[in-house]
Scaffold this motif. Sequence first.
Motif, mmCIF file in Angstrom:
data_model
loop_
_atom_site.group_PDB
_atom_site.id
_atom_site.type_symbol
_atom_site.label_atom_id
_atom_site.label_comp_id
_atom_site.label_asym_id
_atom_site.label_seq_id
_atom_site.Cartn_x
_atom_site.Cartn_y
_atom_site.Cartn_z
ATOM 1 N N HIS A 10 34.405 114.278 -36.418
ATOM 2 C CA HIS A 10 34.786 114.504 -35.025
ATOM 3 C C HIS A 10 35.354 115.909 -34.826
ATOM 4 N N GLY A 11 35.414 116.322 -33.572
ATOM 5 C CA GLY A 11 36.013 117.610 -33.226
ATOM 6 C C GLY A 11 37.526 117.591 -33.417
ATOM 7 N N GLN A 12 38.094 118.756 -33.291
ATOM 8 C CA GLN A 12 39.533 118.952 -33.536
ATOM 9 C C GLN A 12 40.407 118.198 -32.531
ATOM 10 N N THR A 13 41.551 117.732 -33.030
ATOM 11 C CA THR A 13 42.599 117.146 -32.190
ATOM 12 C C THR A 13 43.852 118.004 -32.366
ATOM 13 N N ASP A 14 44.846 117.767 -31.524
ATOM 14 C CA ASP A 14 46.110 118.492 -31.690
ATOM 15 C C ASP A 14 46.753 118.158 -33.035
ATOM 16 N N TRP A 15 46.573 116.927 -33.512
ATOM 17 C CA TRP A 15 47.138 116.558 -34.820
ATOM 18 C C TRP A 15 46.414 117.290 -35.954
ATOM 19 N N ASN A 16 45.099 117.483 -35.845
ATOM 20 C CA ASN A 16 44.393 118.293 -36.845
ATOM 21 C C ASN A 16 44.986 119.684 -36.898
ATOM 22 N N LEU A 17 45.178 120.251 -35.724
ATOM 23 C CA LEU A 17 45.698 121.607 -35.608
ATOM 24 C C LEU A 17 47.078 121.726 -36.255
ATOM 25 N N ALA A 18 47.887 120.681 -36.116
ATOM 26 C CA ALA A 18 49.245 120.684 -36.679
ATOM 27 C C ALA A 18 49.271 120.269 -38.150
ATOM 28 N N LEU A 29 40.519 114.216 -28.629
ATOM 29 C CA LEU A 29 40.108 115.602 -28.886
ATOM 30 C C LEU A 29 40.915 116.549 -28.020
ATOM 31 N N ASN A 30 41.109 117.773 -28.506
ATOM 32 C CA ASN A 30 41.638 118.829 -27.657
ATOM 33 C C ASN A 30 40.444 119.649 -27.152
ATOM 34 N N GLY A 160 38.100 119.468 -48.405
ATOM 35 C CA GLY A 160 37.975 118.384 -47.438
ATOM 36 C C GLY A 160 36.699 118.529 -46.625
ATOM 37 N N VAL A 161 36.654 117.853 -45.509
ATOM 38 C CA VAL A 161 35.529 117.914 -44.586
ATOM 39 C C VAL A 161 36.057 118.501 -43.285
ATOM 40 N N GLU A 162 35.443 119.567 -42.824
ATOM 41 C CA GLU A 162 35.899 120.281 -41.627
ATOM 42 C C GLU A 162 35.474 119.565 -40.349
ATOM 43 N N ASN A 163 36.228 119.780 -39.274
ATOM 44 C CA ASN A 163 35.833 119.255 -37.969
ATOM 45 C C ASN A 163 34.455 119.798 -37.619
ATOM 46 N N GLY A 164 33.558 118.908 -37.228
ATOM 47 C CA GLY A 164 32.203 119.304 -36.865
ATOM 48 C C GLY A 164 31.245 119.443 -38.034
#
Length: 186
Positions: A10-18, A29-30, A160-164
């Motif tokens: 999945h695409g990035q979320t605010d939690w991914n970003l943090a 998603l953000n 790991g596995v990156e968003n997208g």
Amino acid sequence: METSLALVRHGQTDWNLAGRLQGRTDIPLNETGREQARAVGRALAGQGWSLILGSPLERAQETATLMAEQLGAATGDAVPELIERGFGPLEGRIMAEVSEEETAAAKDQLEPRADILSRAIPALLELAKAHAGTKIMIVSHGATMRNIRDALAGTKEARGVENGEVLDIDSHRLQQLADELDLVAL
């Protein structure tokens, strides 16, 4: 046409970003994540993907919808077996701040890696069977995809596995792995 399967994170979320462990916490998603989903869809255009599915979590469902719009592909029911790994009490925590001691203490509350494979591999085989001759993309999650990737490869990668990120699934290797692990399709 042979059935093709691929997973996409999945695409990035605010939690991914943090750097927070999301697990099964349903974080949307953000805006960056929405654009990542559209970009993956655009990048896959013309490759014949006709069905885009996702885990039941909102971030996966929205990614699937945005990708399908770019591809002119159908969407369908959620695939609960491809949900993220359950991280128990560590969900919501910033990964870099979780000590080895905390991880060890929470071990019994984390979904075992073998359980991820036991739910995901039969589901993928069943999707391939139910949609024979179709190119199917399933939106999933980092830890789930990493476990599938490593099991199929027979080695554990450090990254790991990156968003997208897209992970093509070799159907023959998937069946071989299911046989090795004595897994039966759902």
